[in-house]
Design an enzyme around this catalytic site. Sequence first.
Site, mmCIF file in Angstrom:
data_model
loop_
_atom_site.group_PDB
_atom_site.id
_atom_site.type_symbol
_atom_site.label_atom_id
_atom_site.label_comp_id
_atom_site.label_asym_id
_atom_site.label_seq_id
_atom_site.Cartn_x
_atom_site.Cartn_y
_atom_site.Cartn_z
ATOM 1 N N ASP A 158 0.846 -1.201 0.000
ATOM 2 C CA ASP A 158 0.000 0.000 0.000
ATOM 3 C C ASP A 158 0.878 1.247 0.000
ATOM 4 O O ASP A 158 1.978 1.228 -0.561
ATOM 5 C CB ASP A 158 -0.935 -0.033 1.213
ATOM 6 C CG ASP A 158 -2.298 0.574 0.905
ATOM 7 O OD1 ASP A 158 -2.346 1.784 0.654
ATOM 8 O OD2 ASP A 158 -3.311 -0.156 0.942
ATOM 9 N N HIS A 228 -3.865 5.974 3.481
ATOM 10 C CA HIS A 228 -4.533 4.763 2.991
ATOM 11 C C HIS A 228 -3.883 3.493 3.534
ATOM 12 O O HIS A 228 -4.571 2.572 4.007
ATOM 13 C CB HIS A 228 -4.503 4.780 1.462
ATOM 14 C CG HIS A 228 -5.334 3.738 0.790
ATOM 15 N ND1 HIS A 228 -4.864 2.481 0.523
ATOM 16 C CD2 HIS A 228 -6.606 3.772 0.320
ATOM 17 C CE1 HIS A 228 -5.805 1.783 -0.101
ATOM 18 N NE2 HIS A 228 -6.879 2.544 -0.237
ATOM 19 N N SER A 541 -10.994 -1.148 -0.936
ATOM 20 C CA SER A 541 -9.728 -1.101 -0.198
ATOM 21 C C SER A 541 -9.924 -1.421 1.273
ATOM 22 O O SER A 541 -9.011 -1.921 1.930
ATOM 23 C CB SER A 541 -9.109 0.303 -0.308
ATOM 24 O OG SER A 541 -8.459 0.484 -1.530
#
Length: 756
Positions: A158, A228, A541
């Site tokens: 990520d 994220h 996600s």
Amino acid sequence: MGEEKKKMNNYTIHHSFCHLLLLLLLLLVPLHSIPNATATENPLLKNYIILVEKAPSIVLNLHQWYHSFLPTSTDILNRQRMIYSYKHTIIGFAARLTEKEVSLISSMPGFISAHPDRIISIQTTHTPSFLGLIQNNSSNADWKGLGGGEGVVIGVLDTGIFPDHPSFSGEGMPPPPKKWKGRCDFNASQCNNKLIGARTFLNGSAASREELKVSEGPALPPFDEDGHGTHTASTAAGAMVEGAQVLGNAKGVATGMAPRAHLAIYKVCDNGCHYSDILAGMDSAVADGVDVLSISLGGPSVPFFKDYTAIGALHAVKKGIFVSCSAGNSGPTPSTVENEAPWILTVAASNTDRTIVAKVKLGNDLVFSGESVYQPTNFTAAQRPLVYAGFCANRSLGGLDAKGKVVVCDWGTDRISKGESVRAAGGAAMILVNEKAEGYSTIADAHVLPASSVSYYAGLKIKSYLASSQTPTASIIFEGTVFGSSPAPAMAYFSSRGPSIASPGILKPDITGPGVNILAAWRNSVGPPTSKPFNIISGTSMSTPHLAGIAALIKSAHPKWSPAAIKSAMMTTAEIVDRNRRPIVDERLLPADHFALGAGHVNPIKAINPGLVYDTDVEDYTPYLCGLNYTSAQLRIITGKKNINCSKIKSITEVELNYPSVLVSLGRDEESVTVWRTVKNVGEAMADFLVKVDEPKGVEVVVAPSRLSFEEVGEEKKFALTFRRSGKGGEVAEGRFKWVSSKYEVSSPITVIFKA
């Protein structure tokens, strides 16, 4: 150059002579030397992923072999051209090359393929309770005796991680397993028994910006500049943190799905995610010894021989690593599903029964329920003038007088910026109205002003009121966090849909999990700086690390199970009804089809003990790929195997793969289609299972035998499913079949496509 090329073209005929030649070349000049790009060519340099054969035995190491394909130049420049050397996923490398150089390399002995680097994109205080793992947000880390994923390493590819977050505390964590070989590039105080691995792989991204330099000094630690990666890592395996909340909402104990699992972080995204960087992260993860990979990244469907996430994942699966990937956020449009390979768990997204309520009350007393994380206590629920500003795409709102008013904005990609435009124009509040595609799905955002996100159907009535009233008004009433909302789970509008383009005969997505309004760790505070850094965001996600964490729970309980067995356990125990025992619905509040839902919504408690599993040998993927009509060259790129000849292999169709779901096509003139499946008993000895079938409309389904009796654990049984047209059907019909014992119910979806 011409004489050298002539000699090398005889490589396959004069093998031993070529080895001698290679030895001489190693001593005198760089292997396969080709002219260096000139200064005028430099702007044409691009990132390429190059696959090559295994190095000849005369070559000392892989790096030497890879460098032999690069242009003649100084050693330093070669290293700048070389982006990555791969070893554990593919035999090959990534490098900066011109098209002319790639053309010359392609004629060299040992070359297999070259593909341009591709850029793809990044795509829980309550979810453990919603999934039945804990009761009432307690801080019991044992997860009803399931062990919390202890001894399992989850690798997360990520945007990196914020290592100082309390979700990544090593307090109370056991040491990493002895097999662990990775490293943590943060300082000693930030690496611990929770965060055991941390690497950065951004050479592909840097090279594309002409910023790749020879590395000097310590490795760059994978600090998360986005948030994220921190969010996904904590969702998968974050430690328990009390007092989590965002702007006063969703308060509770934040925890990952596998709070006792270890985390290894691979930063592969920076303003996009390059395949070369992703493959390098996967290559490292395989070598390091991860057990599960969580990859919340994706892009539009491409054939598997061009999909380096799929290629890397296949090599990971060969090593026993489970791979969870996001289905994508391009729904509800059909055939937008991503990460479609059958060796990957492809995860869709659905909501939970927690909403953060912001109601809209119109001047005519109509009330609509919406959502927003930002709910200021000093905002009164007084009626204010109501105006419509369309997409609210610029800060002037097209000259609209918005001062002190409630502004209605149409849905779009950047919801927060719409609020910024309204605030800049002097608006007091915003009502964000779904477009038709979003339907009844709503998302809670941390807006910059009082706001409410409402459904498309609420929006129609609000706009009708605006058109019919001379003095329209509205107010927003904040009610905070509400549990028990219905329907839940329900599919998120954005969750990408099947059927798969790359492999239409495999049902994708595989499964759904929580992916709407998910609270998890963040790189900075959302709101007052004194608050703990958490954020609420939505996407596949977010659902992907949920499933990765649940895979870790299963892996911890059953360390010898294959990735296919773990996937089967989750799919065959998934729920197809919501909390009220009604069919799970989509954004239209209609029953969700298999191309949205997959096998159903994950049920981790049942998945730990599924009774039967559909296991798949990794070698079965080769005849499956032959059945997709890939060439030998393409198969070599995907599998890494040399000399695959599909004419000598008994290829299988997609439906013949021993998959936990069944998708068949029935032609108008076909009398019947029969497919076989094999199940393995992983429950109890001396167990009997009877089949129950919910037939798709217009299809007769016969299962033979209809009874399976197992004497031992580990025993396998084979059965056939025969499909016949029995009446008129539409384009697609859906049903299920179940193997039912006194203790277990092993359920699989049936999808039938009627061909003209």
